[in-house]
Write a protein that holds these residues in place. Sequence first.
Motif, short mmCIF file in Angstrom:
data_model
loop_
_atom_site.label_atom_id
_atom_site.label_comp_id
_atom_site.label_asym_id
_atom_site.label_seq_id
_atom_site.Cartn_x
_atom_site.Cartn_y
_atom_site.Cartn_z
N ALA A 106 -17.54 -29.16 -9.81
CA ALA A 106 -17.57 -29.75 -8.59
C ALA A 106 -18.72 -28.74 -7.91
CB ALA A 106 -16.29 -29.47 -7.79
N HIS A 107 -19.87 -29.69 -7.35
CA HIS A 107 -20.89 -29.03 -6.60
C HIS A 107 -21.77 -28.22 -7.25
CE1 HIS A 107 -18.41 -30.20 -3.19
NE2 HIS A 107 -17.38 -29.25 -3.53
N PHE A 108 -22.02 -28.80 -8.65
CA PHE A 108 -22.77 -27.85 -9.25
C PHE A 108 -24.33 -28.90 -9.65
CE2 PHE A 108 -24.46 -25.96 -13.20
CZ PHE A 108 -24.64 -24.60 -12.96
N TYR A 130 -24.80 -26.01 -21.48
CA TYR A 130 -23.93 -26.10 -22.65
C TYR A 130 -23.05 -24.84 -22.60
CZ TYR A 130 -27.08 -29.94 -23.53
OH TYR A 130 -27.74 -31.04 -23.90
N LEU A 131 -21.78 -25.31 -22.62
CA LEU A 131 -20.69 -24.05 -22.79
C LEU A 131 -19.88 -24.30 -24.05
CD1 LEU A 131 -19.14 -24.71 -19.05
CD2 LEU A 131 -20.79 -23.02 -19.88
N THR A 132 -19.28 -22.94 -24.44
CA THR A 132 -18.31 -23.11 -25.37
C THR A 132 -16.90 -23.55 -25.01
OG1 THR A 132 -17.81 -20.75 -25.06
CG2 THR A 132 -19.40 -21.21 -26.68
N GLU A 133 -16.19 -23.93 -26.07
CA GLU A 133 -14.75 -24.28 -25.37
C GLU A 133 -13.86 -22.94 -24.61
OE1 GLU A 133 -12.98 -26.87 -25.72
OE2 GLU A 133 -14.36 -27.92 -26.83
N THR A 134 -14.34 -21.84 -25.25
CA THR A 134 -13.65 -20.58 -24.53
C THR A 134 -14.27 -20.32 -22.92
OG1 THR A 134 -15.20 -19.03 -25.49
CG2 THR A 134 -12.98 -19.61 -26.63
N CYS A 135 -15.33 -20.89 -22.65
CA CYS A 135 -15.76 -20.46 -21.33
C CYS A 135 -14.95 -21.26 -20.11
CB CYS A 135 -17.39 -21.01 -21.39
SG CYS A 135 -18.39 -20.08 -22.40
N THR A 136 -14.61 -22.42 -20.76
CA THR A 136 -13.71 -23.29 -19.81
C THR A 136 -12.46 -22.88 -19.56
OG1 THR A 136 -13.24 -24.79 -21.34
CG2 THR A 136 -15.37 -25.10 -19.99
N ASP A 137 -11.99 -21.90 -20.23
CA ASP A 137 -10.32 -21.26 -20.21
C ASP A 137 -10.06 -20.48 -18.73
OD1 ASP A 137 -10.06 -22.71 -22.74
OD2 ASP A 137 -10.08 -20.65 -23.69
N ALA A 195 -21.76 -32.34 -28.09
CA ALA A 195 -21.41 -31.98 -26.67
C ALA A 195 -20.90 -32.96 -26.01
CB ALA A 195 -22.68 -31.56 -25.89
N SER A 196 -19.94 -32.72 -24.95
CA SER A 196 -19.24 -33.69 -24.24
C SER A 196 -19.32 -33.07 -22.93
CB SER A 196 -17.94 -33.95 -24.63
OG SER A 196 -17.14 -32.82 -24.71
N GLU A 197 -19.81 -34.25 -21.72
CA GLU A 197 -19.81 -33.62 -20.50
C GLU A 197 -18.65 -33.53 -19.60
OE1 GLU A 197 -22.73 -34.64 -16.66
OE2 GLU A 197 -22.62 -36.25 -18.61
N ILE A 198 -18.63 -32.30 -19.08
CA ILE A 198 -17.46 -32.16 -18.10
C ILE A 198 -18.01 -32.14 -16.65
CG2 ILE A 198 -16.22 -30.75 -19.81
CD1 ILE A 198 -17.09 -28.15 -18.30
N LYS A 233 -22.06 -29.39 -20.13
CA LYS A 233 -21.34 -29.99 -21.28
C LYS A 233 -20.59 -29.04 -22.04
CE LYS A 233 -24.57 -34.05 -21.47
NZ LYS A 233 -25.37 -34.80 -22.21
N VAL A 234 -19.66 -29.20 -22.73
CA VAL A 234 -18.91 -28.31 -23.68
C VAL A 234 -19.50 -28.76 -25.29
CG1 VAL A 234 -16.91 -27.59 -24.69
CG2 VAL A 234 -17.07 -27.99 -22.24
N CYS A 235 -19.85 -27.65 -25.96
CA CYS A 235 -20.05 -28.00 -27.43
C CYS A 235 -19.60 -26.84 -28.20
CB CYS A 235 -21.89 -27.95 -27.34
SG CYS A 235 -22.15 -28.32 -28.97
N ASP A 236 -18.67 -27.33 -29.10
CA ASP A 236 -17.77 -26.45 -30.00
C ASP A 236 -18.61 -25.91 -30.89
OD1 ASP A 236 -18.24 -28.85 -31.30
OD2 ASP A 236 -15.89 -28.64 -32.18
#
Length: 184
Positions: A57-59, A83-90, A51-54, A64-67
């Motif tokens: 704002a205001h959360f 923890y999010l998947t890559e597609t969640c941030t699209d 995982a890598s942190e992203i 973090k994103v984890c593939d």
Amino acid sequence: QAQLQAETTQRLKAPTLGEIANGVWLVGAILMGLWFLFVNLRFRHSLRKYASEISVAHFPIPVKVCDKLQSPCLSGIIRPTVYLTETCTDDPQRLRHILAHELTHLRHRDLWWSAVRSILLCVYWFHPLVWVAAILSKRDCELACDEATIARIGEENRLEYGKTLVDMTCIKRAPAAALLPATT
């Protein structure tokens, strides 16, 4: 007389059915506890490793994103993290829905309830109705979270939120996911 005393002494030394049952229960409880511990430590290790942190704002908690994940989750009783998947941030709307959903899990203290379910499964590992209750409890937890999330984001966003849920639930999950205290 001596032979009768020897037989009586031998019978007193033999374990009773209750002692055998207690021993079987204890071994089962320990094995279940070790299994839960193994599954959760492996999951936690995977999250930390990949995982890598992203920045969001205001959360109020880290994101973090984890593939390696199959679906977004909230994990960590002491230091909760989304923890999010890559597609969640699209898609910004999808991201907003997922973060609102996971924040609702945090507010409902669902990670703690999941830990309680795990402990109860360890103690009552032999009882099939406890397993059914744990599965139904986890499902009810998700339904209550969805209802509260819709109330938070507004009824006018119900359809879009539903589309996000459908997108996320079409993902095949591993069988061990039922043993994780993380919310998925």
